[in-house]
Scaffold this motif. Sequence first.
Motif, PDB file in Angstrom:
ATOM      1  N   HIS A   1       0.831  -1.213   0.000  1.00 58.60           N
ATOM      2  CA  HIS A   1       0.000   0.000   0.000  1.00 58.60           C
ATOM      3  C   HIS A   1       0.867   1.266   0.000  1.00 58.60           C
ATOM      4  CE1 HIS A   1      -3.438  -2.584   0.641  1.00 58.60           C
ATOM      5  NE2 HIS A   1      -2.955  -3.019   1.783  1.00 58.60           N
ATOM      6  N   TYR A   2       1.904   1.249  -0.836  1.00 61.96           N
ATOM      7  CA  TYR A   2       2.894   2.318  -0.797  1.00 61.96           C
ATOM      8  C   TYR A   2       2.287   3.704  -1.015  1.00 61.96           C
ATOM      9  CZ  TYR A   2       7.346   4.728  -1.489  1.00 61.96           C
ATOM     10  OH  TYR A   2       8.402   5.582  -1.372  1.00 61.96           O
ATOM     11  N   ASP A   3       1.355   3.811  -1.936  1.00 61.70           N
ATOM     12  CA  ASP A   3       0.753   5.128  -2.194  1.00 61.70           C
ATOM     13  C   ASP A   3       0.046   5.685  -0.955  1.00 61.70           C
ATOM     14  OD1 ASP A   3       1.670   5.219  -4.774  1.00 61.70           O
ATOM     15  OD2 ASP A   3      -0.188   4.472  -5.673  1.00 61.70           O
ATOM     16  N   ASP A   4      -0.414   4.804  -0.094  1.00 56.92           N
ATOM     17  CA  ASP A   4      -1.134   5.240   1.098  1.00 56.92           C
ATOM     18  C   ASP A   4      -0.199   5.626   2.250  1.00 56.92           C
ATOM     19  OD1 ASP A   4      -3.755   4.722   0.001  1.00 56.92           O
ATOM     20  OD2 ASP A   4      -3.296   2.591   0.224  1.00 56.92           O
ATOM     21  N   VAL A   5       1.027   5.079   2.240  1.00 58.10           N
ATOM     22  CA  VAL A   5       1.920   5.308   3.389  1.00 58.10           C
ATOM     23  C   VAL A   5       3.159   6.123   3.043  1.00 58.10           C
ATOM     24  CG1 VAL A   5       1.175   3.150   4.464  1.00 58.10           C
ATOM     25  CG2 VAL A   5       3.240   3.172   3.054  1.00 58.10           C
ATOM     26  N   LYS A   6       3.408   6.358   1.754  1.00 60.54           N
ATOM     27  CA  LYS A   6       4.682   6.977   1.389  1.00 60.54           C
ATOM     28  C   LYS A   6       4.865   8.370   1.963  1.00 60.54           C
ATOM     29  CE  LYS A   6       3.119   8.655  -3.167  1.00 60.54           C
ATOM     30  NZ  LYS A   6       3.338   8.532  -4.639  1.00 60.54           N
ATOM     31  N   ASP A   7       3.791   9.136   2.134  1.00 64.32           N
ATOM     32  CA  ASP A   7       3.937  10.489   2.664  1.00 64.32           C
ATOM     33  C   ASP A   7       4.362  10.468   4.129  1.00 64.32           C
ATOM     34  OD1 ASP A   7       3.272  11.604   0.244  1.00 64.32           O
ATOM     35  OD2 ASP A   7       1.164  11.924   0.755  1.00 64.32           O
ATOM     36  N   ALA A   8       3.989   9.430   4.832  1.00 64.00           N
ATOM     37  CA  ALA A   8       4.410   9.302   6.228  1.00 64.00           C
ATOM     38  C   ALA A   8       5.783   8.641   6.335  1.00 64.00           C
ATOM     39  CB  ALA A   8       3.381   8.488   7.014  1.00 64.00           C
ATOM     40  N   LEU A   9       6.053   7.696   5.433  1.00 62.38           N
ATOM     41  CA  LEU A   9       7.295   6.931   5.508  1.00 62.38           C
ATOM     42  C   LEU A   9       8.482   7.677   4.899  1.00 62.38           C
ATOM     43  CD1 LEU A   9       8.578   4.214   6.293  1.00 62.38           C
ATOM     44  CD2 LEU A   9       7.851   3.324   4.060  1.00 62.38           C
ATOM     45  N   TYR A  10       8.282   8.216   3.705  1.00 68.13           N
ATOM     46  CA  TYR A  10       9.351   8.936   3.007  1.00 68.13           C
ATOM     47  C   TYR A  10       8.793  10.249   2.433  1.00 68.13           C
ATOM     48  CZ  TYR A  10      11.769   4.429   3.149  1.00 68.13           C
ATOM     49  OH  TYR A  10      12.357   3.257   3.570  1.00 68.13           O
ATOM     50  N   PRO A  11       8.468  11.217   3.285  1.00 73.35           N
ATOM     51  CA  PRO A  11       7.805  12.435   2.808  1.00 73.35           C
ATOM     52  C   PRO A  11       8.619  13.236   1.800  1.00 73.35           C
ATOM     53  CG  PRO A  11       8.565  12.700   5.077  1.00 73.35           C
ATOM     54  CD  PRO A  11       8.707  11.251   4.743  1.00 73.35           C
ATOM     55  N   ASP A  12       9.935  13.131   1.852  1.00 68.36           N
ATOM     56  CA  ASP A  12      10.778  13.927   0.962  1.00 68.36           C
ATOM     57  C   ASP A  12      11.452  13.116  -0.141  1.00 68.36           C
ATOM     58  OD1 ASP A  12      10.322  16.292   2.520  1.00 68.36           O
ATOM     59  OD2 ASP A  12      11.749  15.490   3.994  1.00 68.36           O
ATOM     60  N   THR A  13      11.459  11.797   0.000  1.00 68.64           N
ATOM     61  CA  THR A  13      12.237  10.970  -0.939  1.00 68.64           C
ATOM     62  C   THR A  13      11.442   9.816  -1.524  1.00 68.64           C
ATOM     63  OG1 THR A  13      13.051   9.564   0.870  1.00 68.64           O
ATOM     64  CG2 THR A  13      14.373  11.518   0.299  1.00 68.64           C
ATOM     65  N   ALA A  14      10.118   9.866  -1.434  1.00 69.89           N
ATOM     66  CA  ALA A  14       9.290   8.726  -1.847  1.00 69.89           C
ATOM     67  C   ALA A  14       9.570   8.280  -3.274  1.00 69.89           C
ATOM     68  CB  ALA A  14       7.812   9.067  -1.695  1.00 69.89           C
ATOM     69  N   ASP A  15       9.773   9.213  -4.179  1.00 71.86           N
ATOM     70  CA  ASP A  15       9.963   8.858  -5.582  1.00 71.86           C
ATOM     71  C   ASP A  15      11.407   8.493  -5.909  1.00 71.86           C
ATOM     72  OD1 ASP A  15       7.289   9.336  -6.071  1.00 71.86           O
ATOM     73  OD2 ASP A  15       7.622  11.445  -6.563  1.00 71.86           O
ATOM     74  N   ALA A  16      12.304   8.723  -4.949  1.00 68.71           N
ATOM     75  CA  ALA A  16      13.725   8.451  -5.204  1.00 68.71           C
ATOM     76  C   ALA A  16      14.221   7.185  -4.502  1.00 68.71           C
ATOM     77  CB  ALA A  16      14.560   9.649  -4.747  1.00 68.71           C
ATOM     78  N   GLU A  17      13.417   6.607  -3.618  1.00 70.83           N
ATOM     79  CA  GLU A  17      13.865   5.443  -2.867  1.00 70.83           C
ATOM     80  C   GLU A  17      14.125   4.244  -3.781  1.00 70.83           C
ATOM     81  OE1 GLU A  17      14.631   5.038   0.341  1.00 70.83           O
ATOM     82  OE2 GLU A  17      14.221   7.157   0.761  1.00 70.83           O
ATOM     83  N   ASP A  18      15.179   3.519  -3.469  1.00 63.98           N
ATOM     84  CA  ASP A  18      15.562   2.336  -4.236  1.00 63.98           C
ATOM     85  C   ASP A  18      15.099   1.097  -3.472  1.00 63.98           C
ATOM     86  OD1 ASP A  18      16.701   0.306  -5.682  1.00 63.98           O
ATOM     87  OD2 ASP A  18      18.777   0.915  -5.340  1.00 63.98           O
ATOM     88  N   PHE A  19      14.129   0.375  -4.024  1.00 67.77           N
ATOM     89  CA  PHE A  19      13.598  -0.816  -3.371  1.00 67.77           C
ATOM     90  C   PHE A  19      14.112  -2.104  -4.024  1.00 67.77           C
ATOM     91  CE2 PHE A  19      10.047   2.325  -2.619  1.00 67.77           C
ATOM     92  CZ  PHE A  19      10.383   2.555  -1.288  1.00 67.77           C
ATOM     93  N   SER A  20      15.236  -2.021  -4.686  1.00 67.63           N
ATOM     94  CA  SER A  20      15.800  -3.160  -5.412  1.00 67.63           C
ATOM     95  C   SER A  20      16.649  -4.033  -4.490  1.00 67.63           C
ATOM     96  CB  SER A  20      16.650  -2.669  -6.578  1.00 67.63           C
ATOM     97  OG  SER A  20      17.853  -2.084  -6.088  1.00 67.63           O
ATOM     98  N   TYR A  21      17.280  -5.061  -5.076  1.00 62.64           N
ATOM     99  CA  TYR A  21      18.170  -5.937  -4.324  1.00 62.64           C
ATOM    100  C   TYR A  21      19.330  -5.173  -3.691  1.00 62.64           C
ATOM    101  CZ  TYR A  21      15.911  -9.830  -6.866  1.00 62.64           C
ATOM    102  OH  TYR A  21      15.024 -10.730  -7.388  1.00 62.64           O
ATOM    103  N   GLU A  22      19.669  -4.019  -4.261  1.00 71.83           N
ATOM    104  CA  GLU A  22      20.782  -3.239  -3.715  1.00 71.83           C
ATOM    105  C   GLU A  22      20.552  -2.900  -2.244  1.00 71.83           C
ATOM    106  OE1 GLU A  22      24.182  -1.161  -2.974  1.00 71.83           O
ATOM    107  OE2 GLU A  22      23.738  -2.554  -4.622  1.00 71.83           O
TER     108      GLU A  22
END
Length: 339
Positions: free
Chosen positions: A117-138
């Motif tokens: 449910h990332y769209d619902d929590v991203k503003d609380a979890l990553y308010p400034d970096t939501a679109d830049a976070e890397d969720f890959s194997y890295e």
Amino acid sequence: MPTTNRPLRRLGFLTIGLFDPADPRAGHEATLELIELGERLGYDSAWLRHRHLQHGISSPVAVLAAASQRTSRIELGTAVTPLGWENPLRLAEDLATVDVLSGGRLNPGVSVGPPMHYDDVKDALYPDTADAEDFSYERVLRLVRLLKGERASSFSGTQGIETFSERVEPHSPGLADRLWYGAASMRSVVWAAEQGLNLLTSSVVRAEDSDDFEETQLAQVRAFRAHHPAGEAARVSQGLVVVPTDSASRDQRERYEAYAASRLPRTREPQGPARMMFAPDLVGTSEQIAERLEANAAFREVDEVAFALPFTFERDDYMQIVTDVAEHLAPALGWVRTG
């Protein structure tokens, strides 16, 4: 290829740690009591699921810190911590701290991908970096490097009366070798193997080349060992839902059977756009469940399990299931208590 029929060597259980939001302490305490019971029964490991914004344990590392002080032998794991919610540097500090407190008994299990449910929590979890976070194997590799003690800061030394380290402190040697990856797809299985991680496979896999659950899981286990530096010695733990009824009351048996029946339709074909497949819950006497497991091709290829407890049962139900597994089912599968 014939299956190897490995005797069960290591016995574990996995729980979600449900609690009443009006009285959360009681549920957390019940989970700690279950882990203590597991140690008394000789289990090799106890694992906690990770549930955010639900009425299940949201901070398993904190709960395992408490469990480490109420047990002395049983290994403690997470299955799994979704790294999309975590900063690998901060998580590395927490994991290392609990590993030190436990005397080297922690087995962190992780996975990657965007938070549910990332769209619902991203503003609380990553308010400034939501679109830049890397969720890959890295994200996993960052955690591995930090657990191994690789450099985390460009500064170390003394400043005033304070001393700073360039690596995560405390450092717990060997913790990185006990890192597990929860994989559902063949791509993730092969990647985890190539990184030298351990594999958690559960009652959920992704339908890719086959719509048969056992066939898919068997292919994943074999591919993992084929690509892992340790080969056939690579560690794989399976986590099917098993509910033995040897000492269950009539009411418990009826509820268990109804629970499994309600979840059976989802096992008949892949579910959703991701084509996830679910294994049936195994309910019955230990003798009946052992027969079904011994006929399961994927189970015959593993020698470690973290049998999953159903989500919605009561404290006494979990106590009964965990006891019957250790006293009846696991010995029938070749497990010999060592603790």
